[in-house]
Scaffold this active site. Sequence first.
Site, PDB file in Angstrom:
ATOM      1  N   ASP A 159      -0.861   1.355  -4.538  1.00  0.00           N
ATOM      2  CA  ASP A 159      -1.723   0.277  -5.042  1.00  0.00           C
ATOM      3  C   ASP A 159      -3.102   0.792  -5.416  1.00  0.00           C
ATOM      4  O   ASP A 159      -4.010   0.013  -5.713  1.00  0.00           O
ATOM      5  CB  ASP A 159      -1.817  -0.880  -4.055  1.00  0.00           C
ATOM      6  CG  ASP A 159      -2.551  -0.538  -2.783  1.00  0.00           C
ATOM      7  OD1 ASP A 159      -2.446   0.624  -2.338  1.00  0.00           O
ATOM      8  OD2 ASP A 159      -3.222  -1.418  -2.213  1.00  0.00           O
ATOM      9  N   SER A 218       0.831  -1.206   0.000  1.00  0.00           N
ATOM     10  CA  SER A 218       0.000   0.000   0.000  1.00  0.00           C
ATOM     11  C   SER A 218       0.865   1.255   0.000  1.00  0.00           C
ATOM     12  O   SER A 218       1.642   1.472  -0.912  1.00  0.00           O
ATOM     13  CB  SER A 218      -0.966  -0.038   1.193  1.00  0.00           C
ATOM     14  OG  SER A 218      -1.884   1.015   1.123  1.00  0.00           O
ATOM     15  N   ASP A 220      -5.713   2.111  -4.001  1.00  0.00           N
ATOM     16  CA  ASP A 220      -6.975   1.860  -3.304  1.00  0.00           C
ATOM     17  C   ASP A 220      -7.370   3.050  -2.435  1.00  0.00           C
ATOM     18  O   ASP A 220      -8.491   3.108  -1.943  1.00  0.00           O
ATOM     19  CB  ASP A 220      -6.935   0.562  -2.488  1.00  0.00           C
ATOM     20  CG  ASP A 220      -5.893   0.563  -1.387  1.00  0.00           C
ATOM     21  OD1 ASP A 220      -5.088   1.518  -1.297  1.00  0.00           O
ATOM     22  OD2 ASP A 220      -5.864  -0.410  -0.606  1.00  0.00           O
ATOM     23  N   ASP A 267      -2.512   6.384  -3.902  1.00  0.00           N
ATOM     24  CA  ASP A 267      -1.356   5.713  -3.296  1.00  0.00           C
ATOM     25  C   ASP A 267      -0.850   4.607  -4.236  1.00  0.00           C
ATOM     26  O   ASP A 267      -1.460   4.349  -5.283  1.00  0.00           O
ATOM     27  CB  ASP A 267      -1.694   5.196  -1.901  1.00  0.00           C
ATOM     28  CG  ASP A 267      -2.679   4.048  -1.891  1.00  0.00           C
ATOM     29  OD1 ASP A 267      -3.369   3.838  -2.909  1.00  0.00           O
ATOM     30  OD2 ASP A 267      -2.778   3.363  -0.858  1.00  0.00           O
TER      31      ASP A 267
END
Length: 562
Positions: A302, A145, A304, A300
């Site tokens: 990834d 993340s 999400d 960010d």
Amino acid sequence: MNYKEKYQSWIEDPFFDEETKAELKGLTDEDEIEDRFYQDLEFGTAGLRGKLGAGTNRMNIYTVSMATEGLARTIENYGEEAKNKGVAIAYDVRQYSDKFAEIASRVLAAKGIKVYLFDDIRPTPMLSYAVRRLGTKSGIVVTASHNPQEYNGYKVYWEEGSQILDDVADEILEEIDGIDHYRDIEMMDFQEAKEKGLIQIIGKEVDDEYFSELLKMPIHDDIDKDVKIVFTPLNGTGNKPVRRILDERGFNNIIVVPEQAEPDYTFATVGYPNPEDSKAFKYARELGLKENADVLLATDPDCDRVAIAVKNDKHDYTYLNGNQIGALLVYYILSERSKKGDLPENPAIVKSIVTGDLGRAIAKKYDVATFDTLTGFKNICAKANEWDETGAFNFVFGYEESIGYVYKDLVRDKDAVVSSMMIAEMAGFYKKEGRSLLDVLEDIYKEFGYYYEKLISIVLEGVEGQERIKRMMDDIRHHSIDSIGEMMLQKTVDFLRDETDAGRSNVLKYYLNDGSWYAVRPSGTEPKIKLYIYSKGKSREEAKDKVELIEKVVRHRMDSVE
């Protein structure tokens, strides 16, 4: 074995590769050796997350294979049908993410479990979509993340498309505990697994269906699509998917920060790639000022989570926190769908217990129920899964203060692709009315009260750091603060020990008699203890003053714990 014995065994055991041994032999700091081996990298409901490197307490090919073996054995326990349904796997831009995804694929294939592996980097929410679209038993996404570049991670999803909860995590952990050594884990050759049909590469066909579904979600299309947005994916996975959905929606004034457009696991332009931190907007702000952009948008690594900054009247940008963005989205979605009369029956929004209450106040106006869950979208989306079965409510929107949002329930996780689309739509809608998102937020405050909030994260790394975090939690759990200025403690909720609708977790929440509250919890994925502070006042200044006073008193207590 103690950490020294584990360290020595990795160096001496012929099973481990020479590169791993060389890395370990090069270590000279005893604290570093201890940190790498004093425990096994913990597998929990968030899966794995840790620093890259050799050792039992690090992300590497061995710890990833161990976690996957535990998952594979768990799936085997569900029978041949579960094995045939298989596992979808995605990965992000981080170092070794593709390698870890391949290792996971080979472990699963060796057990005869079908694997659907994405052909390149993908946002985490597209893994959630793939699980549901392909009907797999489970899913894996290799990502850390928003953590710094030295981290990577591994998250496991179940057949509903949401991250695993405690029941499945416990099953996997029990299987992991039954593995004596990494050498007991079999892997099939990657090419052989592909030829046998056990590993299937997926790509464009799944992407196209995902975007097709997203294009059914807009509330309004008659908006100002010239709204100027500077977008940064922070060198992560968001560049292509966010640009694609905004382009297909017809937004024609999207400017991407060139230095941060391409994937880069070093995150050299940003360092800490977390859009919650306004410093992550440095390049976007510079470009925004040059282009006179209305909104800065950052996802960010990834993709999400998403954050924004909005042009203000001082020729600069005001950064909005997760509670403010969430409140704006709740207001836009509920007010506009209410006007159109197309809210579903028994509509509901879901938020975490450490997210502010402005969204609840807005939802109440539109007769929309609000549910609180433990932190993490695995808990937020568990409500959507539950309502699939019971039909009790219809999931409209879920959010957390940590800049995670999901609109509707196509994806059972936070989704910065759909959220970016809805933010752009919202900005274009209000711009056509002659209002900025800051204007709208001020109108919300005037109607519902001035809510103010602050999150303080105290980073305490290593063995000593973890022990101090435990002592802090014990101290504040057993010695509550009865008064802060004129604010008196009204109620305490210990989510670890008290029975609540939200469930059990190591979170302490303290309600004060003026409507303010604060909460303390250790992070589940990072070496941090977090303090959340919320207030409501008749003016912004009053609300802010309350937060600052609560922070001063509670931080003094926490810092006094040695």
